[in-house]
Motif scaffolding. Structure first.
Motif, PDB file in Angstrom:
ATOM      1  N   VAL A 160      -0.766  34.703  20.415  1.00 58.66           N
ATOM      2  CA  VAL A 160      -1.423  35.677  21.149  1.00 58.66           C
ATOM      3  C   VAL A 160      -2.055  36.711  20.501  1.00 58.66           C
ATOM      4  N   ARG A 161      -1.154  37.413  19.711  1.00 57.13           N
ATOM      5  CA  ARG A 161      -1.438  38.620  18.854  1.00 57.13           C
ATOM      6  C   ARG A 161      -2.938  38.407  18.181  1.00 57.13           C
ATOM      7  N   ARG A 199      -5.928  37.538  20.543  1.00 65.07           N
ATOM      8  CA  ARG A 199      -6.298  39.030  21.140  1.00 65.07           C
ATOM      9  C   ARG A 199      -7.162  39.772  20.380  1.00 65.07           C
ATOM     10  N   HIS A 200      -7.113  39.808  19.033  1.00 68.59           N
ATOM     11  CA  HIS A 200      -7.888  40.343  18.133  1.00 68.59           C
ATOM     12  C   HIS A 200      -9.197  39.740  17.993  1.00 68.59           C
ATOM     13  N   LEU A 260     -10.659  37.075  19.382  1.00 68.33           N
ATOM     14  CA  LEU A 260     -11.327  36.518  20.661  1.00 68.33           C
ATOM     15  C   LEU A 260     -12.652  37.174  21.019  1.00 68.33           C
ATOM     16  N   SER A 261     -12.439  38.666  21.029  1.00 73.02           N
ATOM     17  CA  SER A 261     -13.466  39.404  21.514  1.00 73.02           C
ATOM     18  C   SER A 261     -14.667  39.562  20.521  1.00 73.02           C
ATOM     19  N   VAL A 303      -1.442  29.379  27.559  1.00 69.77           N
ATOM     20  CA  VAL A 303      -2.347  30.651  27.050  1.00 69.77           C
ATOM     21  C   VAL A 303      -3.738  30.030  26.695  1.00 69.77           C
ATOM     22  N   LEU A 321      -7.018  31.415  28.208  1.00 66.98           N
ATOM     23  CA  LEU A 321      -8.222  32.021  27.435  1.00 66.98           C
ATOM     24  C   LEU A 321      -9.554  31.387  27.309  1.00 66.98           C
ATOM     25  N   THR A 353     -11.813  32.424  30.048  1.00 64.33           N
ATOM     26  CA  THR A 353     -12.467  33.595  29.712  1.00 64.33           C
ATOM     27  C   THR A 353     -13.785  33.566  28.758  1.00 64.33           C
TER      28      THR A 353
END
Length: 264
Positions: free
Chosen positions: A118-119, A122-123, A125-126, A164, A168, A171
């Motif tokens: 997850v961490r 989170r970094h 993906l964007s 998860v 994701l 998105t």
């Protein structure tokens, strides 16, 4: 088949052995620049050396970081800020009766098996969305859809990874980024090998006898009736990481030897 991975930068967590190492090795063989990760400097050095021996001209780097904590994840992110491919492979398992699984065990398994991925996602993906291309793969397990009675806490984390991963992917509409999960079955990793060697000694069996009994009594639905080789899982993983897998998104892809008796 050319998987079109030349020039891609890939990070594979928990990749000093097993499925993680096999995936890193295959990515390097396809021309990707690969970052391997683990907790031990000695094991990392060995993993990198083995890839160089097997893949001439491999572009491999290593980052030592314990991803069971926020600090460890941040250390890895700082060392590998931008990647095209993230394979969240890190995972732990431990057979244990449900009544003996304490809160600390539940939290430890969730931190390692779920929150590490997850961490990192989170970094990254964007950044992948901004570039218009990226691949995130969670290495889940058939235990995520068939929770094992002797490892309920492990099965829970593997189910969480599926949720998860699919969330994701939702998105990533129209972005060129895909997020998928790969579900291995019983695989001959280092940890599994050590566990079965111990079981065989305790039962006065050979390793082959212990493996035979495992598939006869514990995994009778397996169509393969043997442990899967990590390279057999890696073959699926690197395909999903490739541009050729652009139409595969939000999927849970089984590489479990037919253990799961469902049509889809």
């Amino acid at each position: 088949m050319d998987l079109q991975l030349k020039g891609k930068r890939a990070l594979v967590t928990g990749s000093t052995s097993g499925i993680g190492w096999a995936t890193a090795r295959e990515l390097a063989a396809e021309g990707a620049s690969v970052i391997v990760n683990g907790r031990s400097a000695a094991r990392l050095a060995s993993a990198v050396e083995r890839i160089h021996v097997e893949v001439r001209g491999a572009d491999v780097d290593a980052v030592q970081a314990d991803l069971s904590s926020v600090e460890g994840c941040l250390r890895l992110i700082a060392a590998a800020e931008d990647v095209d491919i993230l394979v969240n492979n890190l995972g732990i398992f431990e057979p244990k009766p449900f009544e003996q699984i304490g809160d600390d065990d539940w939290l430890r398994f969730f931190e390692v098996n779920v929150m590490s991925g997850v961490r990192l996602a989170r970094h990254h993906l964007s950044r992948m969305k901004e570039r218009g291309w990226g691949r995130i793969v969670f290495i889940s397990s058939e235990s995520g859809i068939c929770p094992p009675a002797d490892m309920v806490h492990y099965g829970m984390t593997k189910s969480a990874q599926l949720s998860v991963s699919r969330g994701l992917a939702e998105t990533c509409v129209g972005t060129g980024v895909t997020v998928n999960a790969v579900l291995p079955g019983p695989t001959r990793t280092e940890g599994v090998g050590e566990f079965f060697a111990k079981l065989a000694r305790e039962a006065g069996q050979t390793l082959q006898e212990a493996e035979h009994d495992f598939f006869k009594y514990a995994r009778p639905t397996s169509l393969l009736q043997r442990f899967i080789d990590p390279a057999e899982v890696a073959a699926m993983v690197i395909y999903v990481c490739s541009p050729r897998a652009a139409a595969t998104n939000g999927a849970a892809l089984r590489v479990e030897g037919g253990v799961v008796r469902t049509l889809i």
